[in-house]
Design a protein around this motif. Structure first.
Motif, PDB file in Angstrom:
ATOM      1  N   THR A  41     -10.710 -11.009 -10.520  1.00 53.33           N
ATOM      2  CA  THR A  41     -10.383 -11.110  -9.090  1.00 53.33           C
ATOM      3  C   THR A  41     -11.542 -11.666  -8.261  1.00 53.33           C
ATOM      4  O   THR A  41     -11.522 -11.566  -7.030  1.00 53.33           O
ATOM      5  CB  THR A  41      -9.915  -9.751  -8.522  1.00 53.33           C
ATOM      6  N   LEU A  42     -12.555 -12.201  -8.911  1.00 54.19           N
ATOM      7  CA  LEU A  42     -13.666 -12.902  -8.235  1.00 54.19           C
ATOM      8  C   LEU A  42     -14.288 -12.028  -7.141  1.00 54.19           C
ATOM      9  O   LEU A  42     -14.683 -10.919  -7.431  1.00 54.19           O
ATOM     10  CB  LEU A  42     -13.178 -14.241  -7.695  1.00 54.19           C
ATOM     11  N   ASP A  43     -14.339 -12.546  -5.892  1.00 57.36           N
ATOM     12  CA  ASP A  43     -15.035 -11.785  -4.847  1.00 57.36           C
ATOM     13  C   ASP A  43     -14.194 -10.701  -4.194  1.00 57.36           C
ATOM     14  O   ASP A  43     -14.681  -9.960  -3.339  1.00 57.36           O
ATOM     15  CB  ASP A  43     -15.562 -12.745  -3.762  1.00 57.36           C
ATOM     16  N   ALA A  44     -12.916 -10.624  -4.589  1.00 54.39           N
ATOM     17  CA  ALA A  44     -12.066  -9.579  -4.012  1.00 54.39           C
ATOM     18  C   ALA A  44     -12.122  -8.345  -4.911  1.00 54.39           C
ATOM     19  O   ALA A  44     -12.201  -8.476  -6.131  1.00 54.39           O
ATOM     20  CB  ALA A  44     -10.634 -10.072  -3.914  1.00 54.39           C
ATOM     21  N   MET A  45     -12.063  -7.174  -4.283  1.00 54.13           N
ATOM     22  CA  MET A  45     -11.951  -5.957  -5.092  1.00 54.13           C
ATOM     23  C   MET A  45     -10.645  -6.063  -5.897  1.00 54.13           C
ATOM     24  O   MET A  45     -10.586  -5.667  -7.045  1.00 54.13           O
ATOM     25  CB  MET A  45     -11.950  -4.731  -4.171  1.00 54.13           C
ATOM     26  N   GLY A  46      -9.612  -6.618  -5.249  1.00 50.20           N
ATOM     27  CA  GLY A  46      -8.436  -7.047  -6.009  1.00 50.20           C
ATOM     28  C   GLY A  46      -7.316  -6.048  -6.133  1.00 50.20           C
ATOM     29  O   GLY A  46      -6.343  -6.313  -6.836  1.00 50.20           O
ATOM     30  N   ALA A  47      -7.418  -4.912  -5.448  1.00 51.05           N
ATOM     31  CA  ALA A  47      -6.379  -3.887  -5.619  1.00 51.05           C
ATOM     32  C   ALA A  47      -5.001  -4.426  -5.232  1.00 51.05           C
ATOM     33  O   ALA A  47      -4.035  -4.269  -5.985  1.00 51.05           O
ATOM     34  CB  ALA A  47      -6.723  -2.650  -4.798  1.00 51.05           C
ATOM     35  N   ASN A  48      -4.903  -5.074  -4.071  1.00 50.64           N
ATOM     36  CA  ASN A  48      -3.587  -5.583  -3.643  1.00 50.64           C
ATOM     37  C   ASN A  48      -3.091  -6.677  -4.571  1.00 50.64           C
ATOM     38  O   ASN A  48      -1.911  -6.726  -4.918  1.00 50.64           O
ATOM     39  CB  ASN A  48      -3.653  -6.110  -2.198  1.00 50.64           C
ATOM     40  N   PHE A  49      -4.010  -7.553  -4.981  1.00 52.14           N
ATOM     41  CA  PHE A  49      -3.638  -8.638  -5.887  1.00 52.14           C
ATOM     42  C   PHE A  49      -3.083  -8.061  -7.199  1.00 52.14           C
ATOM     43  O   PHE A  49      -2.001  -8.434  -7.661  1.00 52.14           O
ATOM     44  CB  PHE A  49      -4.865  -9.522  -6.152  1.00 52.14           C
ATOM     45  N   ILE A  50      -3.824  -7.134  -7.776  1.00 53.76           N
ATOM     46  CA  ILE A  50      -3.417  -6.569  -9.076  1.00 53.76           C
ATOM     47  C   ILE A  50      -2.089  -5.812  -8.940  1.00 53.76           C
ATOM     48  O   ILE A  50      -1.170  -6.005  -9.732  1.00 53.76           O
ATOM     49  CB  ILE A  50      -4.526  -5.651  -9.648  1.00 53.76           C
ATOM     50  N   ASN A  51      -1.990  -4.973  -7.902  1.00 53.90           N
ATOM     51  CA  ASN A  51      -0.765  -4.189  -7.748  1.00 53.90           C
ATOM     52  C   ASN A  51       0.447  -5.079  -7.494  1.00 53.90           C
ATOM     53  O   ASN A  51       1.549  -4.810  -7.994  1.00 53.90           O
ATOM     54  CB  ASN A  51      -0.928  -3.144  -6.638  1.00 53.90           C
ATOM     55  N   SER A  52       0.253  -6.160  -6.737  1.00 52.09           N
ATOM     56  CA  SER A  52       1.377  -7.081  -6.500  1.00 52.09           C
ATOM     57  C   SER A  52       1.793  -7.751  -7.800  1.00 52.09           C
ATOM     58  O   SER A  52       2.999  -7.882  -8.089  1.00 52.09           O
ATOM     59  CB  SER A  52       0.995  -8.159  -5.480  1.00 52.09           C
ATOM     60  N   CYS A  53       0.818  -8.183  -8.593  1.00 48.80           N
ATOM     61  CA  CYS A  53       1.145  -8.787  -9.900  1.00 48.80           C
ATOM     62  C   CYS A  53       1.919  -7.789 -10.755  1.00 48.80           C
ATOM     63  O   CYS A  53       2.948  -8.127 -11.360  1.00 48.80           O
ATOM     64  CB  CYS A  53      -0.129  -9.184 -10.652  1.00 48.80           C
ATOM     65  N   LEU A  54       1.424  -6.554 -10.802  1.00 46.25           N
ATOM     66  CA  LEU A  54       2.046  -5.549 -11.669  1.00 46.25           C
ATOM     67  C   LEU A  54       3.485  -5.263 -11.250  1.00 46.25           C
ATOM     68  O   LEU A  54       4.384  -5.123 -12.095  1.00 46.25           O
ATOM     69  CB  LEU A  54       1.233  -4.250 -11.647  1.00 46.25           C
ATOM     70  N   GLU A  55       3.696  -5.183  -9.940  1.00 42.25           N
ATOM     71  CA  GLU A  55       5.061  -4.885  -9.478  1.00 42.25           C
ATOM     72  C   GLU A  55       5.995  -6.045  -9.825  1.00 42.25           C
ATOM     73  O   GLU A  55       7.164  -5.840 -10.139  1.00 42.25           O
ATOM     74  CB  GLU A  55       5.053  -4.539  -7.990  1.00 42.25           C
ATOM     75  N   GLN A  56       5.456  -7.268  -9.783  1.00 40.88           N
ATOM     76  CA  GLN A  56       6.269  -8.426 -10.184  1.00 40.88           C
ATOM     77  C   GLN A  56       6.533  -8.385 -11.694  1.00 40.88           C
ATOM     78  O   GLN A  56       7.662  -8.618 -12.138  1.00 40.88           O
ATOM     79  CB  GLN A  56       5.569  -9.730  -9.778  1.00 40.88           C
ATOM     80  N   PHE A  57       5.502  -8.050 -12.479  1.00 40.66           N
ATOM     81  CA  PHE A  57       5.712  -7.928 -13.947  1.00 40.66           C
ATOM     82  C   PHE A  57       6.839  -6.935 -14.216  1.00 40.66           C
ATOM     83  O   PHE A  57       7.706  -7.162 -15.046  1.00 40.66           O
ATOM     84  CB  PHE A  57       4.468  -7.377 -14.669  1.00 40.66           C
ATOM     85  N   ALA A  58       6.777  -5.805 -13.511  1.00 40.31           N
ATOM     86  CA  ALA A  58       7.752  -4.730 -13.753  1.00 40.31           C
ATOM     87  C   ALA A  58       9.160  -5.226 -13.481  1.00 40.31           C
ATOM     88  O   ALA A  58      10.100  -4.955 -14.248  1.00 40.31           O
ATOM     89  CB  ALA A  58       7.421  -3.527 -12.871  1.00 40.31           C
ATOM     90  N   LYS A  59       9.308  -5.981 -12.399  1.00 38.64           N
ATOM     91  CA  LYS A  59      10.638  -6.468 -12.011  1.00 38.64           C
ATOM     92  C   LYS A  59      11.154  -7.467 -13.066  1.00 38.64           C
ATOM     93  O   LYS A  59      12.277  -7.343 -13.564  1.00 38.64           O
ATOM     94  CB  LYS A  59      10.540  -7.136 -10.635  1.00 38.64           C
ATOM     95  N   THR A  60      10.286  -8.440 -13.413  1.00 44.23           N
ATOM     96  CA  THR A  60      10.680  -9.443 -14.407  1.00 44.23           C
ATOM     97  C   THR A  60      11.024  -8.756 -15.727  1.00 44.23           C
ATOM     98  O   THR A  60      12.002  -9.098 -16.395  1.00 44.23           O
ATOM     99  CB  THR A  60       9.521 -10.436 -14.618  1.00 44.23           C
ATOM    100  N   PHE A  61      10.212  -7.793 -16.089  1.00 38.64           N
ATOM    101  CA  PHE A  61      10.365  -7.112 -17.388  1.00 38.64           C
ATOM    102  C   PHE A  61      11.686  -6.337 -17.447  1.00 38.64           C
ATOM    103  O   PHE A  61      12.425  -6.411 -18.423  1.00 38.64           O
ATOM    104  CB  PHE A  61       9.173  -6.167 -17.588  1.00 38.64           C
ATOM    105  N   LYS A  62      11.960  -5.625 -16.370  1.00 37.35           N
ATOM    106  CA  LYS A  62      13.193  -4.809 -16.346  1.00 37.35           C
ATOM    107  C   LYS A  62      14.429  -5.713 -16.292  1.00 37.35           C
ATOM    108  O   LYS A  62      15.381  -5.526 -17.053  1.00 37.35           O
ATOM    109  CB  LYS A  62      13.152  -3.855 -15.148  1.00 37.35           C
ATOM    110  N   ASP A  63      14.384  -6.711 -15.382  1.00 37.48           N
ATOM    111  CA  ASP A  63      15.553  -7.588 -15.210  1.00 37.48           C
ATOM    112  C   ASP A  63      15.826  -8.396 -16.486  1.00 37.48           C
ATOM    113  O   ASP A  63      16.979  -8.538 -16.906  1.00 37.48           O
ATOM    114  CB  ASP A  63      15.331  -8.560 -14.040  1.00 37.48           C
ATOM    115  N   GLY A  64      14.743  -8.916 -17.095  1.00 36.17           N
ATOM    116  CA  GLY A  64      14.891  -9.750 -18.286  1.00 36.17           C
ATOM    117  C   GLY A  64      15.519  -8.985 -19.434  1.00 36.17           C
ATOM    118  O   GLY A  64      16.270  -9.554 -20.242  1.00 36.17           O
TER     119      GLY A  64
END
Ligand code: MEV
Length: 438
Positions: free
Chosen positions: A182-205
């Protein structure tokens, strides 16, 4: 009067204050006055603080101090520290000065990987799940593109996603275990947003994956969240010098000092009761800089202490040795920090703290923070193994005792002078004040 209230957050700030003052305080007016005393006169600045959290009623001040003379990899820094404990900034400054004359601190970022997990339940054939993961993996990354595009342009993003079978711990429990840069960002929002998208794709797929049986298609996502355990977001800080160079004017010999120091660290390595206090000393330095630079000290605390227990027994974060006449003191510490996003662009004092540090990258801030921790640990051990901790601690605490008894400026002056040559204890200060006041 009832202490239960509904719709509290919708009330105005003044209404909230009235309610708590009338409900909980014998002198409601005095309570209101204290809360309002800490409001900022600049309304825009006050509003900024009001909006950081919900139900703000006042501001909670901590001192912001600075510790100068930190030589880190050849650069000199003045480090900002937000902390209430009297002796911390003084100790940091002393340790900085001590090592300034002995080559300074050396640091190195070892890794910057952060972790997040989608925790889910799957009932069925593990082979099928493996096949599904292989099938959906590229889609997980593709669907997260709108979130990751900008981070990727700067050189960060998703590093890897693995399927982990945790059914030995809990029936039917699996994870998508992902790593991120996450470079210069602590990245919590970035990581959590990615994870929630993974979860959606994973469940729907899963609903359309042909190999799955009807039961297997019904994946239950339990939660998607980053981990504050970051053993691979790691920085090393160290100091070293010839043992003789530890000799101080009129002090104990360099050899005796180094020997006792190494023993003190070894005790913290094997004895958890000591290790916790030893590491608390490290965190005195770490938290103060983390807070001053607008980072999340709870996340740092949680991750650091988990790291201190990574080998199955809670142990010292720092280590020391004498080898070939050289004293070396060092620490590897996990620090997930950011210098963009969060409070860093919002809180005026955080912006100032980052400017004071030369607008560091997250990697540079990791190094500065680690040094503050090592310096604090050095200062504590140096006192503990020589004079004892109370001498310096009580000297710094003197002003708190004087303030507690509402000493006047003249009384403070007299007693500060007096206690330069006398031992500070609570009762000694009270007695001395009494004497002055007769
Ligand atoms: C006090 O805030 C910190 C110390 O207890 C740390 C230590 O014992 O190493 C002095």
């Amino acid at each position: 009067m009832t202490k239960i209230i509904s719709g509290f957050s919708k009330r105005s700030k003044l209404e909230k204050i009235d309610w708590i003052a009338d409900t909980y305080f014998s002198n409601a007016d005095a309570a209101k006055a204290v809360l309002k005393q800490y409001w900022h006169s600049d309304e825009a600045l006050q509003q900024l603080h009001d909006e950081f959290i919900e139900n703000t009623v006042s501001n909670y001040y901590l001192p912001l101090g600075v510790a100068p003379n930190f030589l880190i990899n050849g650069e000199v820094y003045t480090i900002p520290m937000a902390i209430e404990e009297s002796s911390v900034v003084a100790a940091a400054s002393k340790a900085a000065k001590f090592w300034l004359d002995r080559g300074g601190f050396k640091t190195e970022v070892i890794a910057t990987k952060k972790i997040g997990q989608v925790h889910f339940m799957y009932t069925g054939n593990p082979e099928h799940l493996q096949q599904y993961f292989k099938h959906i993996k590229a889609q997980l990354i593709a669907d997260a593109k709108p979130i990751t595009r900008n981070m990727e342009k700067r050189g960060g993003g998703i590093l890897a996603i693995e399927l982990r079978d945790k059914t030995q711990d809990i029936d039917n429990y699996y994870q998508l275990h992902a790593s991120f840069e996450t470079l210069d960002a602590m990245g919590a929002n970035f990581i959590n947003s990615c994870l929630e998208q993974f979860a959606k794709t994973f469940k729907d797929g899963a609903l359309h994956f042909e190999t799955f049986t009807a039961t297997e298609r019904d994946i239950t996502i339990v939660m998607s969240i980053l981990s504050n355990y970051v053993p691979e977001c790691l920085v090393r800080a160290e100091v070293s010098c010839p043992v003789e160079a530890l000799q101080e004017k009129n002090g104990i010999s360099g050899h005796d000092f180094a020997t006792k120091f190494v023993q003190a660290v070894a005790i913290a390595e094997v004895e958890p009761y000591r290790a916790v206090t030893h590491n608390k000393g490290v965190m005195n330095g770490i938290d103060a800089v983390v807070l001053a630079t607008g980072n999340d000290f709870r996340a740092v605390e949680a991750g650091v202490h988990a790291y201190a227990a990574k080998d199955g027994r809670y142990s010292s974060l720092s280590h020391a040795k004498i080898e070939n006449g050289i004293f070396k003191f060092w620490m590897d510490i996990p620090l997930a920090l950011g210098t963009v996003g969060g409070l860093t662009g919002l809180h005026p004092l955080v912006k100032l703290a980052l400017e004071l540090l030369g607008q560091p990258s997250a990697k540079t801030l990791m190094q500065i923070v680690a040094v503050a921790g090592l310096a604090q640990n050095f200062a504590a051990l140096r006192s503990l193994t020589t004079t004892g901790i109370q001498q310096g601690h009580m000297k710094m605490h003197l002003m708190n005792i004087l303030n507690q008894f509402e000493a006047s400026p003249a009384e403070k002056l007299t007693l500060t002078e007096h206690f330069k040559t006398h031992t500070v204890t609570h009762s000694a200060v009270v007695d001395a004040l009494k004497k002055l006041r007769v």
